[in-house]
Design an enzyme around this catalytic site. Sequence first.
Site, short mmCIF file in Angstrom:
data_model
loop_
_atom_site.label_atom_id
_atom_site.label_comp_id
_atom_site.label_asym_id
_atom_site.label_seq_id
_atom_site.Cartn_x
_atom_site.Cartn_y
_atom_site.Cartn_z
N ASN A 29 -8.29 -1.53 8.23
CA ASN A 29 -8.56 -1.71 9.32
C ASN A 29 -8.53 -0.95 10.55
OD1 ASN A 29 -5.37 -1.13 9.10
ND2 ASN A 29 -4.39 -2.70 9.94
N HIS A 80 -0.75 -7.60 0.93
CA HIS A 80 -0.56 -8.10 2.29
C HIS A 80 0.49 -9.01 2.18
CE1 HIS A 80 1.37 -7.69 6.44
NE2 HIS A 80 0.94 -8.89 6.36
N PHE A 126 2.79 -5.42 16.16
CA PHE A 126 4.18 -4.61 15.02
C PHE A 126 3.68 -3.88 14.16
CE2 PHE A 126 2.94 -9.85 14.45
CZ PHE A 126 4.30 -10.05 14.12
N ASP A 148 3.89 3.23 4.86
CA ASP A 148 2.60 1.91 5.99
C ASP A 148 2.96 2.55 7.38
OD1 ASP A 148 1.70 -0.34 7.26
OD2 ASP A 148 3.64 -1.64 6.62
N HIS A 196 0.22 3.45 1.73
CA HIS A 196 0.22 2.54 2.34
C HIS A 196 0.35 3.03 3.81
CE1 HIS A 196 0.98 -1.86 3.98
NE2 HIS A 196 -0.23 -1.03 4.84
#
Lengths: 308, 426
Positions: free
Chosen positions: B91, B176, B320, B302, B57
């Site tokens: 994304n 998610h 974020f 992440d 990730h």
Amino acid sequence: MSYKHKDLLGTRELSRDEILFFLDSAKEFKNLNNQSIKKSDNLRGKTVINAFFENSTRTRISFETAAKRLGADAINFSAAQSSTKKGETLIDTIRNMEAMKTDIFVVRHECSGSAEFIAKNTDASIVNGGDGLNEHPTQALLDLFTIRENKGKFEGLNVAIIGDIEHSRVARSNIWAMHKLGINVRLFAPPMMMPHRVEVFECEVAKTMEEALDGVDVIMMLRIQLERQGGAVAFPSGREYSKFFGLNKNRVKLANPNPLIFHPGPINRGVEINSDVADGEHSFVLNQVENGVAVRMAVLDILNKNRG
Amino acid sequence: MKIFIKNATIVNSDKTIQSNILIDGENIAKITDEILEADEVIDATGKFVVPGLIDMHVHFRDPGYEYKDDINSGSEAAVAGGVTTALPMANTNPVNDNAVITRDMIAKAKARGLIDLLPIGAITKKLGGEGITEMGDMTQAGAVAFSDDGLPVSSSDVMRAALEYSNHFGSFVISHCEDCSMCRTGVMHEGKVSAILGLKGMPREKEEIMVSRDMLLAKLTGGHIHIAHVSSAWSLKMIEMAKKEGINVTCEATPHHFTFTDENLMSYDTNFKMSPPLREVSDKEAVRNALKSGLVDVIATDHAPHLDDEKFVEFDKAPFGIIGLQTLVPLSLKLVEEGVISLERMVELTSTNPARILKLNNKGRIKEGYLADIAIIDPNLEYIYDAKLNKSKSINSPLFGKKLKGAAVMTIKSGKIVWNFPNLLI
């Protein structure tokens, strides 16, 4: 006792003695405000900018009046007509104004923590004029000033804070300060307007309006902050709010004799508080506004002295 | 080209041995007690030699947001963290929702030649939450899983189709878990700290509701669901129940969720702002216990780069996410040092299990015949994680400028040395 810090960001960090120091100082300025010439030279030659990134009427005018009565050059900044609309960052905006030799910024901002963020990144003094849901310290100080003026003490008093506590910086600043002064604070709100972990505030939590008002000396009604609720499930109706959470004449009778009724304004009349109560004998709403100027003069004066 | 690693403490997920390793070309040729000739000899005395880390990730922001990171800088940050295989989320801009983008990403990574980049394709076109992507075509192009990540699929019916369709091609869905109808402009965990700070909170239940839904959809479809960055105790309870029921579910935890809590936000530091948010001590402990018990399958970073300017704003307005590739090893080693997991379990979480989930049959172990993807870790090295070391274009980490212990001092990818910790001779 004195206050030695560069900024005033909230009441959470203030000690009992620091709170009392602000209030004692404000008393002197209230005396000045009651004279025909309401002017001192304490901030003569100093520049105070009211940096308001969020709309306000009474707080901005109150700070502006306070600064001018102290002899400062008071300048009002409104984000609506500023470069922030062109995408300038908050800190760039502040630093540009600081470069004009600003001594004190009064900051109002929609985001919690923004006053602290600015304070960490500027040499000017910062007064938090309300940041998001976090704190509004001068409002708490003026509430406390009004309480002491009319009740003569803090210790053992019972205060009910009623309404949209979740979204209220006024409630937070008052709760932190009142605990330090020995005031018993009771909270009451519709469930969706009560903070999720309310126990962190270490207050009594009432289940009904009647329970909230029982034997209190001060009734602090809060405004429903619809603009801060971020698309939350809206309250069913003003009628329903008034019925279960509003203040009316009959409910005032549940409090101790001669209660002080506060509201930080602007009031949603007939919803949070009925007009006959808002304008009635126990209402201290306008006294709060009057005392606000004195308290803000004290804050500006003390921070200015700390700048040397 | 032959590389000989001598005096190695070889850590695999099932056992640790003292031995030497001969790398010949791309592969591990021999694990032996003998001393063999090679073009390069590395003395790994006092170091752990582990299979190259596989980060399931990451966000490399390429294409579209290359100023935050691109595939080159992301690859560099990866190998500097001991990571030899990384899965970037979809994304990007344009979104990785078609085979052309997938192929382009892989080609860029191949050209840089530091890591294997295995793209995660979008579940829905343009991450719009509606029509699902050409998963077959994208799988052929090299996409290894599908996720809309930060824009979770709210339609249960679309998610059902995604699970069924990805499963048909031997792939899976990464979720998610977030019920966005409960977003309400939340910027941190809803709890005592958010109440104190006056910041809008995101309740645990926002995550748990989606975990619950996705478990049920995996039950319905038989598809494989991988739950990304689990952050709450109840999410873990539901995953545990689903696993016991034989539902095809795996999950990952991030280093920040097993290291920090919402208490770290008391100073409004935007480098602690992430989604899912840092939660309470009880949640952190639940994640750590799940890492220990075997419930959590994978540690993933992440890695979410954002330019300094974007984080240097009011807390509410900051994006974020934090970077994590170069802090993966020290934070995971801290779990080992604190006795939460064994070194072997750390290898299982960071390499062996990801390889198993991704069906990478020549990775995830130090084993003869396997690809020579190797990280050499010095558990005792102390250093400041600063601009001299950072390989990402972004510095959005609460650990930036802090003293860390433990690092990948050398990374080998397919038999080539791709990272050497600066000023270290090993």
